[in-house]
Design a protein around this motif. Structure first.
Motif, PDB file in Angstrom:
ATOM      1  N   LEU A   1       3.557   0.930   2.376  1.00 11.53           N
ATOM      2  CA  LEU A   1       4.359   1.571   1.270  1.00 11.53           C
ATOM      3  C   LEU A   1       5.419   1.632   0.644  1.00 11.53           C
ATOM      4  O   LEU A   1       6.455   1.746   0.405  1.00 11.53           O
ATOM      5  CB  LEU A   1       4.222   2.841   2.204  1.00 11.53           C
ATOM      6  CG  LEU A   1       3.780   4.086   1.514  1.00 11.53           C
ATOM      7  CD1 LEU A   1       3.293   5.405   1.967  1.00 11.53           C
ATOM      8  CD2 LEU A   1       5.409   4.562   1.680  1.00 11.53           C
ATOM      9  N   LEU A   2       6.449   1.444   2.141  1.00  7.03           N
ATOM     10  CA  LEU A   2       7.767   1.424   1.967  1.00  7.03           C
ATOM     11  C   LEU A   2       8.106   0.441   0.741  1.00  7.03           C
ATOM     12  O   LEU A   2       9.604   0.562   0.263  1.00  7.03           O
ATOM     13  CB  LEU A   2       9.136   1.436   3.340  1.00  7.03           C
ATOM     14  CG  LEU A   2       8.692   2.189   4.096  1.00  7.03           C
ATOM     15  CD1 LEU A   2       9.321   2.151   5.148  1.00  7.03           C
ATOM     16  CD2 LEU A   2       9.612   3.360   3.891  1.00  7.03           C
TER      17      LEU A   2
ATOM     18  N   SER B   1      -0.438   3.628  -3.218  1.00  8.78           N
ATOM     19  CA  SER B   1      -1.870   2.448  -2.325  1.00  8.78           C
ATOM     20  C   SER B   1      -2.025   2.109  -2.949  1.00  8.78           C
ATOM     21  O   SER B   1      -2.721   1.165  -3.280  1.00  8.78           O
ATOM     22  CB  SER B   1      -2.600   4.527  -1.797  1.00  8.78           C
ATOM     23  OG  SER B   1      -2.964   4.656  -2.627  1.00  8.78           O
TER      24      SER B   1
ATOM     25  N   LEU C   1       7.101  11.455   2.970  1.00 11.36           N
ATOM     26  CA  LEU C   1       7.280  10.172   3.135  1.00 11.36           C
ATOM     27  C   LEU C   1       7.808   9.546   5.281  1.00 11.36           C
ATOM     28  O   LEU C   1       7.489   8.587   5.537  1.00 11.36           O
ATOM     29  CB  LEU C   1       8.795   9.401   2.581  1.00 11.36           C
ATOM     30  CG  LEU C   1       8.346   8.179   1.152  1.00 11.36           C
ATOM     31  CD1 LEU C   1       9.715   7.711  -0.027  1.00 11.36           C
ATOM     32  CD2 LEU C   1       6.852   7.367   1.443  1.00 11.36           C
TER      33      LEU C   1
ATOM     34  N   ASN D   1      -0.166   0.585   5.721  1.00 11.70           N
ATOM     35  CA  ASN D   1       0.742   0.741   6.417  1.00 11.70           C
ATOM     36  C   ASN D   1       1.588   1.385   5.908  1.00 11.70           C
ATOM     37  O   ASN D   1       2.380   1.530   4.458  1.00 11.70           O
ATOM     38  CB  ASN D   1       0.708  -0.693   7.721  1.00 11.70           C
ATOM     39  CG  ASN D   1       0.965  -1.273   7.054  1.00 11.70           C
ATOM     40  OD1 ASN D   1       2.389  -1.649   6.467  1.00 11.70           O
ATOM     41  ND2 ASN D   1       0.639  -2.826   6.584  1.00 11.70           N
ATOM     42  N   LYS D   2       2.918   1.279   7.075  1.00 12.18           N
ATOM     43  CA  LYS D   2       3.911   2.443   6.379  1.00 12.18           C
ATOM     44  C   LYS D   2       5.100   1.731   5.593  1.00 12.18           C
ATOM     45  O   LYS D   2       5.474   1.205   4.715  1.00 12.18           O
ATOM     46  CB  LYS D   2       4.566   2.789   7.571  1.00 12.18           C
ATOM     47  CG  LYS D   2       6.133   3.651   7.147  1.00 12.18           C
ATOM     48  CD  LYS D   2       6.972   4.688   8.280  1.00 12.18           C
ATOM     49  CE  LYS D   2       7.283   5.535   7.924  1.00 12.18           C
ATOM     50  NZ  LYS D   2       7.954   6.538   8.945  1.00 12.18           N
ATOM     51  N   LYS D   3       5.001   0.031   6.151  1.00 13.14           N
ATOM     52  CA  LYS D   3       6.135  -0.812   6.109  1.00 13.14           C
ATOM     53  C   LYS D   3       5.695  -1.651   4.689  1.00 13.14           C
ATOM     54  O   LYS D   3       6.041  -1.936   3.189  1.00 13.14           O
ATOM     55  CB  LYS D   3       5.556  -2.033   7.082  1.00 13.14           C
ATOM     56  CG  LYS D   3       7.006  -3.588   6.379  1.00 13.14           C
ATOM     57  CD  LYS D   3       6.139  -5.167   6.606  1.00 13.14           C
ATOM     58  CE  LYS D   3       6.816  -5.700   7.047  1.00 13.14           C
ATOM     59  NZ  LYS D   3       6.327  -7.128   7.314  1.00 13.14           N
TER      60      LYS D   3
ATOM     61  N   LYS E   1       7.745   1.501  -2.473  1.00  8.93           N
ATOM     62  CA  LYS E   1       8.114   2.991  -3.097  1.00  8.93           C
ATOM     63  C   LYS E   1       9.318   2.038  -3.136  1.00  8.93           C
ATOM     64  O   LYS E   1       9.942   2.231  -4.696  1.00  8.93           O
ATOM     65  CB  LYS E   1       8.755   3.424  -1.699  1.00  8.93           C
ATOM     66  CG  LYS E   1       9.198   5.006  -1.502  1.00  8.93           C
ATOM     67  CD  LYS E   1      10.750   4.826  -1.535  1.00  8.93           C
ATOM     68  CE  LYS E   1      11.700   5.615  -1.553  1.00  8.93           C
ATOM     69  NZ  LYS E   1      13.072   5.765  -1.280  1.00  8.93           N
TER      70      LYS E   1
ATOM     71  N   GLN F   1      -1.290  10.067   7.757  1.00  7.59           N
ATOM     72  CA  GLN F   1      -2.780   9.616   8.447  1.00  7.59           C
ATOM     73  C   GLN F   1      -3.664   9.528   8.551  1.00  7.59           C
ATOM     74  O   GLN F   1      -4.802   9.569   9.176  1.00  7.59           O
ATOM     75  CB  GLN F   1      -1.798   8.241   8.406  1.00  7.59           C
ATOM     76  CG  GLN F   1      -3.096   6.597   8.079  1.00  7.59           C
ATOM     77  CD  GLN F   1      -2.634   5.245   8.193  1.00  7.59           C
ATOM     78  OE1 GLN F   1      -1.854   4.564   9.427  1.00  7.59           O
ATOM     79  NE2 GLN F   1      -2.538   5.109   7.527  1.00  7.59           N
TER      80      GLN F   1
ATOM     81  N   PHE G   1      -2.003   7.468   0.071  1.00 10.56           N
ATOM     82  CA  PHE G   1      -0.756   8.334  -0.293  1.00 10.56           C
ATOM     83  C   PHE G   1      -0.318   7.619  -1.937  1.00 10.56           C
ATOM     84  O   PHE G   1      -1.293   6.937  -2.282  1.00 10.56           O
ATOM     85  CB  PHE G   1       0.379   6.930   1.213  1.00 10.56           C
ATOM     86  CG  PHE G   1       0.083   7.288   2.245  1.00 10.56           C
ATOM     87  CD1 PHE G   1       1.029   8.934   2.458  1.00 10.56           C
ATOM     88  CD2 PHE G   1      -0.555   7.261   3.297  1.00 10.56           C
ATOM     89  CE1 PHE G   1       1.109   9.090   4.108  1.00 10.56           C
ATOM     90  CE2 PHE G   1      -1.167   7.657   4.384  1.00 10.56           C
ATOM     91  CZ  PHE G   1      -0.012   8.322   4.880  1.00 10.56           C
TER      92      PHE G   1
ATOM     93  N   PHE H   1       4.556  10.034   7.821  1.00  6.95           N
ATOM     94  CA  PHE H   1       3.378   9.217   7.353  1.00  6.95           C
ATOM     95  C   PHE H   1       2.016   9.462   8.459  1.00  6.95           C
ATOM     96  O   PHE H   1       0.844   9.242   7.784  1.00  6.95           O
ATOM     97  CB  PHE H   1       4.167   7.379   7.056  1.00  6.95           C
ATOM     98  CG  PHE H   1       3.248   6.501   7.026  1.00  6.95           C
ATOM     99  CD1 PHE H   1       2.474   6.228   5.972  1.00  6.95           C
ATOM    100  CD2 PHE H   1       2.269   6.367   8.347  1.00  6.95           C
ATOM    101  CE1 PHE H   1       1.759   5.548   5.765  1.00  6.95           C
ATOM    102  CE2 PHE H   1       1.400   4.643   8.098  1.00  6.95           C
ATOM    103  CZ  PHE H   1       1.208   4.517   6.944  1.00  6.95           C
ATOM    104  N   SER H   2       2.853   9.612   9.793  1.00  7.16           N
ATOM    105  CA  SER H   2       1.851   9.299  10.706  1.00  7.16           C
ATOM    106  C   SER H   2       0.845  10.236  11.079  1.00  7.16           C
ATOM    107  O   SER H   2      -0.628  10.098  11.210  1.00  7.16           O
ATOM    108  CB  SER H   2       2.959   8.891  12.347  1.00  7.16           C
ATOM    109  OG  SER H   2       3.381   7.724  12.714  1.00  7.16           O
TER     110      SER H   2
END
Length: 199
Positions: free
Chosen positions: A131-132, A12, A149, A127-129, A135, A156, A9, A152-153
Motif C-alpha cells: 500500500l505504501l 488496492s 493511512l 499488505n501495508k508495505k 501510495k 483491515q 483500501f 491500516f491494521s
C-alpha cells in the motif's frame, strides 16, 4: 437486479478492476449500472466533495454515509447488474472504532432492503508495505486517504471481521491485490460465472 460491490483500501487496484469490468460488460453487451459511494448522482456527488474534505466527527460521518446510501438506493432502477465502488463494508471498516459504532453500523445495514444487498463483494486485500509503495507513486488523494493511512491494521481487521458476518445471501470474496491486474480481472469474471451472475 444483481448487486456486486468492490471494497478495499485506496491503491488496492479497485478502480482499475472496476474499469476493466465495465469494459468487459460493454463488450459482452451485459446490462449494467456502475455507481460509487459516497456519491452516485449529481446531488450526492456534491455531498461527496464536502464529506471527503470535512473534519466531521465519526458519528456524523456514519450517518452522512448511510443517508447518502439510502438516497442513492431509492433512485436505483435496473434490471441488470449494479456495480458499487464501495458500499456499507467501507463504513464498517473505516468508521468502526468502538462497540457502539459497530452496533450502530450493523443496525443500519439491516435497514438496507435485501434486494440491494450485494450477491458478491470483492475485497482487495493487500499488505501495508505494498500500500505504501503504491501510495508513494501516486500520492494521497484526499484528506480521508491521509487520515486513514495510519489506521491500516484497524481497518483491515474490520474488513476481516465483516467478512465473517452473514448478511443475507451475500458471498464475500477476498482477492490478493498484489497479483497482476490481468489475473485479478480473470478471477472476478470466473466468480461472476461461478455464481451465475453472468454466462
Amino acid at each position: 437486479m444483481h448487486v456486486i460491490s468492490f471494497e478495499g483500501f485506496e491503491y488496492s487496484g479497485k478502480s482499475t478492476q472496476i474499469a476493466l469490468l465495465k469494459k468487459y460488460f460493454s463488450k459482452q453487451k451485459i446490462v449494467s449500472t456502475f455507481t460509487r459511494e459516497p456519491g452516485g448522482n449529481k446531488d450526492l456527488e456534491k455531498i461527496r466533495k464536502i464529506i471527503l474534505q470535512s473534519d466531521f466527527d465519526n458519528l456524523s460521518l456514519i450517518l452522512f454515509f448511510f443517508a447518502s446510501r439510502f438516497s442513492l438506493l431509492s433512485t436505483l432502477n435496473s434490471n441488470g447488474i449494479v456495480v458499487f465502488d464501495r458500499f456499507f463494508d467501507s463504513t464498517y471498516a473505516y468508521q468502526n472504532y468502538t462497540s457502539r459504532d459497530r452496533e450502530l453500523i450493523l443496525n443500519l445495514i439491516k435497514q438496507v432492503h435485501k434486494k440491494y444487498i450485494p450477491r458478491l463483494t470483492f475485497y482487495f486485500k493487500m499488505n501495508k508495505k505494498t500500500l505504501l509503495e503504491r501510495k508513494n507513486k501516486r500520492g494521497a488523494q484526499n484528506k480521508f486517504d491521509k487520515k486513514y493511512l495510519g489506521e491500516f491494521s484497524r481497518i483491515q481487521k474490520n474488513y476481516n471481521d465483516l467478512s465473517k458476518i452473514k448478511i443475507n445471501k451475500r458471498i464475500f470474496i477476498t482477492i490478493d491485490a498484489s497479483q497482476s491486474k490481468e489475473l485479478i480481472h480473470q478471477e472476478i469474471i470466473e466468480n461472476l460465472k461461478k455464481w451465475k451472475l453472468i454466462k
